[in-house]
Design an enzyme around this catalytic site. Structure first.
Site, PDB file in Angstrom:
ATOM      1  N   GLU A 211       0.797  -1.237   0.000  1.00  0.00           N
ATOM      2  CA  GLU A 211       0.000   0.000   0.000  1.00  0.00           C
ATOM      3  C   GLU A 211       0.831   1.290   0.000  1.00  0.00           C
ATOM      4  OE1 GLU A 211      -3.472   0.743   0.157  1.00  0.00           O
ATOM      5  OE2 GLU A 211      -2.728   2.793   0.090  1.00  0.00           O
ATOM      6  N   GLY A 318     -10.062  21.490  -5.366  1.00  0.00           N
ATOM      7  CA  GLY A 318     -10.666  22.117  -6.537  1.00  0.00           C
ATOM      8  C   GLY A 318     -10.667  23.634  -6.448  1.00  0.00           C
ATOM      9  N   GLY A 319     -11.541  24.251  -7.189  1.00  0.00           N
ATOM     10  CA  GLY A 319     -11.607  25.714  -7.216  1.00  0.00           C
ATOM     11  C   GLY A 319     -12.466  26.281  -6.095  1.00  0.00           C
TER      12      GLY A 319
HETATM   13  N1  CAO Z   1       0.196 -23.402  -3.392  1.00  0.00           N
HETATM   14  C1  CAO Z   1       1.548 -23.345  -3.442  1.00  0.00           C
HETATM   15  N2  CAO Z   1       2.239 -22.183  -3.457  1.00  0.00           N
HETATM   16  C2  CAO Z   1       1.534 -21.039  -3.391  1.00  0.00           C
HETATM   17  C3  CAO Z   1       0.127 -21.034  -3.324  1.00  0.00           C
HETATM   18  C4  CAO Z   1      -0.541 -22.280  -3.324  1.00  0.00           C
HETATM   19  N3  CAO Z   1      -1.852 -22.362  -3.266  1.00  0.00           N
HETATM   20  N4  CAO Z   1      -0.284 -19.742  -3.254  1.00  0.00           N
HETATM   21  C5  CAO Z   1       0.829 -18.988  -3.284  1.00  0.00           C
HETATM   22  N5  CAO Z   1       1.916 -19.738  -3.368  1.00  0.00           N
HETATM   23  C6  CAO Z   1       3.296 -19.317  -3.458  1.00  0.00           C
HETATM   24  C7  CAO Z   1       3.591 -18.566  -4.740  1.00  0.00           C
HETATM   25  O1  CAO Z   1       3.692 -19.453  -5.814  1.00  0.00           O
HETATM   26  C8  CAO Z   1       4.878 -17.867  -4.381  1.00  0.00           C
HETATM   27  O2  CAO Z   1       5.948 -18.777  -4.535  1.00  0.00           O
HETATM   28  P1  CAO Z   1       7.265 -18.520  -5.455  1.00  0.00           P
HETATM   29  O3  CAO Z   1       7.776 -17.169  -5.067  1.00  0.00           O
HETATM   30  O4  CAO Z   1       8.145 -19.645  -5.072  1.00  0.00           O
HETATM   31  O5  CAO Z   1       6.850 -18.542  -6.856  1.00  0.00           O
HETATM   32  C9  CAO Z   1       4.738 -17.635  -2.901  1.00  0.00           C
HETATM   33  O6  CAO Z   1       3.599 -18.379  -2.472  1.00  0.00           O
HETATM   34  C10 CAO Z   1       4.538 -16.226  -2.420  1.00  0.00           C
HETATM   35  O7  CAO Z   1       3.938 -15.349  -3.346  1.00  0.00           O
HETATM   36  P2  CAO Z   1       4.260 -13.789  -3.307  1.00  0.00           P
HETATM   37  O8  CAO Z   1       5.674 -13.558  -3.699  1.00  0.00           O
HETATM   38  O9  CAO Z   1       3.209 -13.124  -4.109  1.00  0.00           O
HETATM   39  O10 CAO Z   1       4.028 -13.416  -1.773  1.00  0.00           O
HETATM   40  P3  CAO Z   1       4.889 -12.433  -0.821  1.00  0.00           P
HETATM   41  O11 CAO Z   1       4.245 -12.553   0.514  1.00  0.00           O
HETATM   42  O12 CAO Z   1       6.336 -12.683  -0.842  1.00  0.00           O
HETATM   43  O13 CAO Z   1       4.634 -10.987  -1.425  1.00  0.00           O
HETATM   44  C11 CAO Z   1       3.262  -9.111  -2.114  1.00  0.00           C
HETATM   45  C12 CAO Z   1       3.434 -10.312  -1.169  1.00  0.00           C
HETATM   46  C13 CAO Z   1       1.908  -8.512  -1.855  1.00  0.00           C
HETATM   47  C14 CAO Z   1       4.354  -8.073  -1.815  1.00  0.00           C
HETATM   48  C15 CAO Z   1       3.394  -9.593  -3.563  1.00  0.00           C
HETATM   49  O14 CAO Z   1       2.483 -10.640  -3.757  1.00  0.00           O
HETATM   50  C16 CAO Z   1       3.133  -8.495  -4.584  1.00  0.00           C
HETATM   51  O15 CAO Z   1       3.968  -7.626  -4.828  1.00  0.00           O
HETATM   52  N6  CAO Z   1       1.962  -8.547  -5.230  1.00  0.00           N
HETATM   53  C17 CAO Z   1       1.594  -7.625  -6.284  1.00  0.00           C
HETATM   54  C18 CAO Z   1       1.247  -6.262  -5.752  1.00  0.00           C
HETATM   55  C19 CAO Z   1       0.158  -6.313  -4.731  1.00  0.00           C
HETATM   56  O16 CAO Z   1      -0.919  -6.821  -4.946  1.00  0.00           O
HETATM   57  N7  CAO Z   1       0.424  -5.682  -3.606  1.00  0.00           N
HETATM   58  C20 CAO Z   1      -0.641  -5.387  -2.660  1.00  0.00           C
HETATM   59  C21 CAO Z   1      -0.631  -6.307  -1.562  1.00  0.00           C
HETATM   60  S1  CAO Z   1      -1.799  -5.767  -0.374  1.00  0.00           S
HETATM   61  O17 CAO Z   1      -0.978  -4.655   0.508  1.00  0.00           O
END
Ligand code: CAO
Length: 497
Positions: A211, A318-319
């Site tokens: 966020e 705004g204005g």
């Molecule tokens: N079965 C097996 N693996 C799963 C799974 C399932 N059902 N669901 C998720 N996973 C795995 C994914 O495959 C991923 O693994 P790899 O990295 O090995 O491919 C892993 O879980 C984690 O996924 P991620 O990288 O998306 O999660 P994160 O917690 O590290 O990051 C976030 C979170 C939000 C930073 C990232 O997902 C992101 O940048 N998303 C896009 C932007 C976004 O939506 N941000 C807003 C988030 S809300 O504040």
């Protein structure tokens, strides 16, 4: 309803998704156009005649209008099935909205863990957090290990049965599961694949984003705060929920286009783009700045402007110049304030109300342009008046004269607001492990598709149900998949209600 319909997304059948009623007339359009260029207006006239003669609706592509009262004939997105790979806030906001509009949202979660927010900011031991419950209403949950060979098979089957796949994984994560666009499109050419990412294509496309990162990179933080203070992020989750809203619009638009093209497409909402879209007026001001000072900003007339839009404090975007003013009780109540707008058409009324009738004709105050360099003093004078009354008294008095204003409402006041309860904007929901809690209901009200908010699913609560009802698996097949470990360990399931 999607839950009962066995084949929502069969290739070529006109979209259950777009709604039967919309698919057909849309498909007719080009034909009518083509034919009118040559000859055939006759069939249309015939049909009209038949209607008039028989007093009955002629057989046409249009469905008969519902005889049920508004809102009882189904939901807007009935028949749309969503494969929901979302987590945290941005993606879940989007799929929750679609669920509220009637889509069957199947949330795929990692066995044993689920959406990470289930266990974040926990306030009731052993229960899903409010973070999770408030973003995942009206959905079903299935646990599948997407990296397990049997899990992959189940996902492939689900892809064939769904209309939309929504995800907000880190860039590349969906591909690493083997769920590339090519793979999905081959399995189900009608499927829409919708993603939230932090950035669109470019130098930062591989970055993970939350966020506040989006608020900073989308222009919100540099323009929020007071002129001499540090950049500020806002409480409104414009990066996450704001992007989820944008994505939801992209999805329904793609569903509509599918009724005409018959095929799915990719939908991307980048958080930086969504925040920048919401900061549109600040890009407006950036360009105005090149032509002179921003006269409605508190920096005018005495402060200096640089070459970029400065933070404007509480000045109105705004204005219509506005500011936050103290009300009675401000010394102890942090929210005893009101937003006051000196809207030009009601200037005379403002002068009367605050006891400054001479300002109505005084050339230093009579016109909006004359007032701009004096806004600070004007608001100080108005504040002397607002400080004598509570924010609700000020609101009541000003509203009588159509003077735009708004009290600063605390979350406590909003939670207790009866009118918001009555419209379904604040809703009380019951949950089997946490009990009753408040949530924000659907802020978008459709007269023919009212929203009923139901609780979020427990982790994997609907796994068997989905395998049985959506995929048509029998008990033997379900046991096979379960025994393979693709659905996670067999844990005793909690009672649903
Ligand atoms: N079965 C097996 N693996 C799963 C799974 C399932 N059902 N669901 C998720 N996973 C795995 C994914 O495959 C991923 O693994 P790899 O990295 O090995 O491919 C892993 O879980 C984690 O996924 P991620 O990288 O998306 O999660 P994160 O917690 O590290 O990051 C976030 C979170 C939000 C930073 C990232 O997902 C992101 O940048 N998303 C896009 C932007 C976004 O939506 N941000 C807003 C988030 S809300 O504040």
């Amino acid at each position: 309803m999607a839950k009962k319909s066995k084949k929502p997304a069969k290739a070529r059948k006109p979209a259950k998704a777009g709604g039967k009623s919309r698919a057909k007339p849309a498909a007719k359009k080009p034909a009518t156009k083509r034919s009118s260029a040559k000859v055939v207006k006759l069939p249309a006239r015939k049909a009209a005649k038949k209607t008039a003669t028989n007093g009955k609706a002629a057989k046409s592509a249009l469905p008969a209008p519902s005889k049920k009262p508004f809102g009882q004939a189904g939901k807007a997105l009935d028949g749309v099935r969503i494969l929901d790979f979302t987590h945290v806030q941005s993606g879940p906001t989007c799929t929750q909205l679609l669920a509220w509009f009637g889509a069957d949202v199947i949330k795929v979660e990692r066995p044993g863990v689920g959406d990470i927010t289930r266990g974040q900011l926990v306030d009731v031991k052993g229960a899903d957090s409010l973070y999770f419950t408030m973003l995942n209403h009206n959905k079903r949950s299935i646990t599948i290990d997407s990296k397990h060979p049997q899990g992959k098979r189940v996902l492939n089957e689900l892809i064939k049965k769904c209309d939309v796949l929504v995800e907000n994984f880190a860039p590349g994560a969906l591909d690493r599961m083997g769920l590339t666009w090519e793979h999905i499109h081959k399995l189900n050419p009608r499927m829409i694949v919708a993603s939230v990412k932090g950035f669109g294509p470019g130098p930062y496309e591989d970055c993970k984003v939350y966020e506040n990162v989006a608020q900073c990179t989308g222009g919100a933080a540099s323009t929020t705060g007071f002129r001499d203070g540090v950049p500020l992020v806002t409480g409104a989750q414009i990066g996450d929920s704001g992007t989820g809203l944008h994505l939801a619009l992209g999805i329904v638009t793609a569903l509509y286009q599918r009724t005409q093209t018959g095929r799915g497409q990719k939908v991307l909402a980048a958080m930086q783009d969504a925040v920048l879209n919401l900061c549109r007026v600040k890009l407006r001001d950036q360009q105005r700045l090149e032509r002179g000072p921003l006269k409605e900003y508190p920096q005018y007339p005495n402060g200096a402007f640089g070459d970029t839009v400065p933070r404007a404090g509480n000045a109105s975007g705004g204005g219509q110049p506005g500011w936050i003013l103290k009300c009675k009780g401000w010394e102890t109540d942090p929210n005893a304030y009101i937003y006051f707008i000196t809207q030009a058409p009601v200037w005379a009324k403002i002068c009367d109300v605050i006891g400054k009738p001479e300002w109505i004709t005084d050339p230093d105050y009579a016109t909006p342009a004359a007032r701009l360099p004096r806004l600070k003093d004007i608001f100080a004078t108005v504040e002397e008046w607002t400080m004598t009354k509570t924010k609700f008294e000020v609101m009541e008095i000003l509203n009588k004269y159509d003077i735009p204003c708004g009290p600063i409402l605390s979350m406590k006041e909003l939670a207790e607001d009866q009118s918001l309860r009555e419209t379904g904007t604040i809703v009380e929901v019951d949950h089997p492990t946490r009990g009753k809690y408040l949530t924000v209901g659907n802020p978008i009200k459709l007269s023919d598709s009212p929203t009923e908010v139901t609780r979020s699913p427990l982790l994997g609560e609907h796994t068997d149900e989905i395998l049985r009802e959506v995929l048509g698996f029998d008990e033997r097949r379900i046991s096979e998949v379960r025994d393979s470990g693709a659905l996670g360990l067999v844990v005793p399931r909690m009672a649903a209600e």
